[in-house]
Each structure stands twice: as structure tokens, then as C-alpha cells.
Design an enzyme around this catalytic site. Structure first.
Site, PDB file in Angstrom:
ATOM      1  N   GLU A 101       0.856  -1.197   0.000  1.00  0.00           N
ATOM      2  CA  GLU A 101       0.000   0.000   0.000  1.00  0.00           C
ATOM      3  C   GLU A 101       0.883   1.235   0.000  1.00  0.00           C
ATOM      4  OE1 GLU A 101      -3.074   0.668   2.919  1.00  0.00           O
ATOM      5  OE2 GLU A 101      -3.554  -1.468   2.993  1.00  0.00           O
TER       6      GLU A 101
HETATM    7  C1  BG6 Z   1      -4.419   1.799   5.265  1.00  0.00           C
HETATM    8  C2  BG6 Z   1      -5.539   0.786   5.184  1.00  0.00           C
HETATM    9  O1  BG6 Z   1      -4.123   2.030   6.583  1.00  0.00           O
HETATM   10  O2  BG6 Z   1      -4.678   3.078   4.810  1.00  0.00           O
HETATM   11  C3  BG6 Z   1      -6.554   1.034   4.070  1.00  0.00           C
HETATM   12  O3  BG6 Z   1      -5.040  -0.533   5.095  1.00  0.00           O
HETATM   13  C4  BG6 Z   1      -6.861   2.512   4.016  1.00  0.00           C
HETATM   14  O4  BG6 Z   1      -7.673   0.251   4.301  1.00  0.00           O
HETATM   15  C5  BG6 Z   1      -5.577   3.275   3.730  1.00  0.00           C
HETATM   16  O5  BG6 Z   1      -7.854   2.844   3.099  1.00  0.00           O
HETATM   17  C6  BG6 Z   1      -5.763   4.765   3.575  1.00  0.00           C
HETATM   18  O6  BG6 Z   1      -6.420   5.301   4.698  1.00  0.00           O
HETATM   19  P1  BG6 Z   1      -7.753   6.164   4.555  1.00  0.00           P
HETATM   20  O7  BG6 Z   1      -8.256   6.351   5.930  1.00  0.00           O
HETATM   21  O8  BG6 Z   1      -7.309   7.420   3.924  1.00  0.00           O
HETATM   22  O9  BG6 Z   1      -8.675   5.383   3.691  1.00  0.00           O
END
Ligand code: BG6
Length: 460
Positions: free
Chosen positions: A360
Site C-alpha cells: 500500500e
Molecule cells: C491503510 C488501510 O491504513 O490506509 C486502508 O489498510 C486505508 O484500508 C488506507 O484505506 C488509507 O487510509 P484512509 O483512511 O485514507 O482510507
């Protein structure tokens, strides 16, 4: 740098994309109890019992982007990027909808179909078994992961899906960002009673080791990653007190990976936690360590001795951080630090010498749709800079398995449930309340990413 095995792609999660929250036998997960921010979502971090009352108007996850019904077209579009990896999660309560443990065949079939479709396009699925969506029945009955019974339910669920999908999936993550249980226990592990969070963390670590054991028994080709919401803590100043406080935070961040890669709790933790660990549990943690480290990286963090410094705090991806004056910041309060990715990767690799997979990374901002075009240069710049730091880390000796951008197609935000905080390379025409044509429109970043993959020759 050329590496044909490099995994290059994007990630989403079931609860943020699928919708269909009560279709074909699925029952709610904790994520389905969370409303929009203006209806009190943030309060739920402090008092999740409010979420269980169920008296809000808009629950964004109930329909999300309706990926449950559109996955074929969505994957077809994403395949045009030339990616060879796609990360999503399985909705536990879609597969096992109630406490009696009965398997919902329709729910299971959905994932067989989804991953068959990925295979058709040459995208290796990376599958998370639990991504912020503990089944609501486990929270209501056991306070989520606080209880050993949830661990038993999880292992049974894991065995069922890994067996069913053994010809389609070989890359697994047991629990998304396992360290989030300490920061946001309700989202992280369905835990309402915050004093239970360390007990829950231990059960989750046992669950992860159990998944490694099962995965290796079910298919020798299976590889299991532990997953950390990563981002180093920098000291606020060179004052030794700040340096020491930052070091303490880094030790806490690495607590989970220390167990999952080294096979035991670090000494500092056992000396102060008072956690009861049985001999069998100790052996399980020691014998079934993870095969790789999966990380999400959005930002670095900044820490000081609280007795010395009193300044503004901002969003460190759910962890506490101070405002770093050297970094830009998004309207959602997240600081942008591409070099921090390299620093984090090097630090982590030096500590564990285990392959790291960036599962991610991305920029969550508002996008403007203008005559069917979205010029998201800020996102291109963000991803480009992070990829560049990643390649530098590789050339400095870090073993990186792959890079996935978060929310490759716009999904609802985990923190806020909003649609307007977008990460995707594909725009989904829908607002916070689910209004809109739901059309999928590739952004400028889509075409850029396509070329970037080709140019770097990480292709399949
Ligand atoms: C990560 C998560 O912490 O951050 C995701 O695994 C999440 O599920 C992503 O969407 C971004 O965070 P947010 O709160 O901006 O959607």
C-alpha cells in the site's frame, strides 16, 4: 534495474469496495457499522460502542463501489495497466456469516470467480484474510479478537478459504496492518473495550502464525506475509530525550514484526507487559514465522519527549505524529515524505533481512472531473517519487518483492468512509452519499502508471 519477478500492481479491500453488504447471505462486519464523519465516525474511535447502536443515516460501506457486481469490468480495465499483481481481501462474514460456522457457498464462490478472473489477466492475487472487517457477530459475542474463540473461528475460516482457493492464490496476508490494533482497536480487530487491545494483539499474532502453518500444509507454494503499517519515527530534535522517545516508538512499531519474523516477543516487552504466554503458544510463534514482510507506507512520523515539546499533532496513518516542518501535508493532514520510504525500508531490512513487499502506498486527495478527464498530477508526482525512493533502496541492498499502489480504483476511505478522499488511478463517479453514475474513468495517473511499468520493465 530489471526484475521479471517483481510484483507490480494495486490494492483494495473487500469492505471498502464490494458493497453488497447483505447480498447472497453475507452478514455485517464491524466496518458496516461506521457512518460518515459528519455523522460521528471519528467519535467511534474513542467510543465504538456507539457504532453498535445502529442509528445513523449513511453507512458508506453498505454499497461502497459495488465491486461485488462490477469486478469483471473493473479487473478488465485494471488489466490494461499491465500489472501482474492485484491485492484485495476476503470478507470473512461473506464466507462465514454466523456464529454457527456454516459456510456460505455463494460467498465462497464469489472469491473463486474473482480470483479466476485475476488469473485470466495474469494478475497474481495477494489476498488478505481480514482487512478491518471482523464479523459483527464476533464483536458482539466476544469483543472481537479479545477472546480466544475469535482466534478459533479465524483459523477455521482461514483453512476453508485457503483450501478452496489453493489453485488460484499463493500469496497471503493474515491480517491487514496488524499493529493498528494498538491504535484503532475497533477497526483493527473488532475490539470495543480498549483495555482488551493487548490481549487481542496476542491472539492476532497467534492467528497469523496459525495461518503460516496452515498455508504451508495446504500448498508448499504458499507464501505468507506479516503486515505492518510502517513509517519510521524521527526524533523532533537532536535533544537526547527526543531521540530516546523516537527510539521507543520505533521499538513499539516493530513489536509485531519482531514476533512474526524473529519468532518471539522482544525482551523489553516481556519485561513490562505481564502477558501470559503458554508453552504451546511460544512454540507456535517460534516455528511459524512469516515468509515476507508486507508494509503499507503513507508517511513517516515525528516524535518528541512530551514533557519538553508542546506542538501540533497531525495524522500519521492512525498513529500519533508531530508536524514535520520540512514536509508537505495533504488537506487530510497526512505528511508527504518519499525519502522516508527509503529510510524505512533500509531500517527494516537491516533489522530482519527478510524480503519486503510494499502493498500500500498512495495519495488520498480530492479529484476534479473535467470533461471526462482527471488531471491528477499531484498523485503522479507522489507515486513517482515513492517508486524512485524504492528503487534507490533496492540499489542500496534492500530486497523488495513488489510495489502496489493503494486504492488502484477509487474506494471509500477506511478512516473517514468518504468517497471524496480518493487514491485511485481509476475514478469512480460517485459522491459520499453514493449518488452518481458509478462510471469508471481512467485518470491521467492511469496512463502514466501504465507507461511507468513498461518503462521499468518489471512486467510479467
Ligand atoms: C491503510 C488501510 O491504513 O490506509 C486502508 O489498510 C486505508 O484500508 C488506507 O484505506 C488509507 O487510509 P484512509 O483512511 O485514507 O482510507
Amino acid at each position: 534495474m530489471k526484475n521479471e519477478n517483481f510484483l507490480w500492481g494495486g490494492a483494495i479491500s473487500a469492505c471498502q469496495s464490494e458493497g453488497a453488504y447483505n447480498k447472497d447471505g453475507r452478514t455485517p462486519s464491524i466496518f458496516d457499522t461506521l457512518p460518515l464523519p459528519n455523522e460521528g465516525r471519528w467519535a467511534l474511535y474513542d467510543n465504538p460502542s456507539k457504532a453498535l447502536c445502529g442509528d445513523f443515516d449513511t453507512y458508506p460501506s453498505h454499497h461502497a463501489i459495488n465491486f461485488y457486481d462490477t469486478y469483471k469490468e473493473d479487473l478488465k480495465l485494471l488489466s490494461k495497466l499491465g500489472i501482474n499483481c492485484f491485492r484485495t481481501s476476503i470478507s470473512w462474514s461473506r464466507v462465514i456469516p454466523s456464529l454457527d460456522g456454516q459456510v456460505n457457498e455463494k460467498g465462497l464462490q464469489f472469491y473463486v470467480d474473482l480470483f479466476t478472473e485475476c488469473k485470466k489477466y495474469g494478475m497474481k492475487p495477494l489476498v488478505t484474510l481480514s482487512h478491518f472487517d471482523t464479523p459483527l457477530y464476533l464483536t458482539e459475542t466476544y469483543d472481537g479478537w479479545s477472546h480466544k474463540e475469535t482466534l478459533n473461528h479465524f483459523l477455521r475460516y482461514a483453512e476453508i478459504v485457503m483450501t478452496e482457493l489453493k489453485d488460484l492464490v499463493t500469496l497471503w496476508i493474515p491480517i491487514n496492518e496488524i499493529n493498528m490494533i494498538l491504535h484503532i482497536p475497533y477497526l483493527g480487530g473488532g475490539v470495543v473495550e480498549s483495555s482488551n487491545k493487548m490481549k487481542a494483539a496476542h491472539n492476532m499474532l497467534l492467528g497469523s502464525a496459525g495461518v503460516v502453518k496452515l498455508a504451508h500444509e495446504i500448498n508448499h507454494d504458499n507464501k505468507v506475509g506479516c503486515m505492518l503499517a510502517a513509517g519510521l519515527y524521527y526524533p523532533y530534535t537532536s535533544h537526547p530525550q527526543d531521540v530516546y522517545c523516537a527510539q521507543k516508538e520505533n521499538r513499539k512499531m516493530y513489536l509485531f514484526t519482531d514476533v512474526q519474523i524473529r519468532g518471539s516477543y522482544p525482551k523489553w516487552f516481556t519485561m513490562q507487559s505481564g502477558l501470559q504466554i503458554t508453552e504451546n503458544e511460544r512454540n507456535l510463534l517460534r516455528d511459524y514465522t512469516a515468509d515476507f514482510i508486507a508494509v503499507s507506507y503513507y508517511t513517516s512520523r515525528l516524535f518528541a519527549d512530551e514533557n519538553r515539546v508542546d506542538i501540533e499533532g497531525v495524522d500519521g496513518n492512525s498513529a500519533k505524529t508531530l508536524r514535520n516542518k520540512y514536509l508537505d501535508i495533504t488537506p487530510w493532514g497526512r505528511q508527504i515524505d518519499p525519502l522516508g520510504l527509503k529510510t524505512t525500508l533500509i531500517d527494516m531490512y537491516d533489522r530482519y533481512q527478510t524480503p519486503i513487499f510494499i502493498v500500500e502506498n498512495g495519495l488520498g486527495v480530492e479529484d476534479t472531473l473535467d470533461h471526462d478527464c482527471i488531471n491528477d498530477d499531484d498523485r503522479i508526482d507522489f507515486i513517482q517519487q515513492h517508486i524512485s525512493q524504492m528503487t534507490q533502496a533496492i540499489s542500496e541492498g534492500v530486497d523488495v518483492m513488489g510495489y502496489l499502489t493503494w486504492g488502484i480504483i477509487d474506494v471509500i476511505s477506511a478512516g473517514g468512509g468518504e468517497m471524496k478522499k480518493r487514491y485511485g488511478l481509476v475514478y469512480v463517479d460517485q459522491d459520499d452519499y453514493g449518488n452518481g453514475s458509478k462510471r469508471r474513468i481512467p485518470k491521467k495517473s492511469f496512463y502514466w502508471y501504465q507507461k511507468e511499468i513498461e518503462r521499468r520493465n518489471f512486467t510479467k
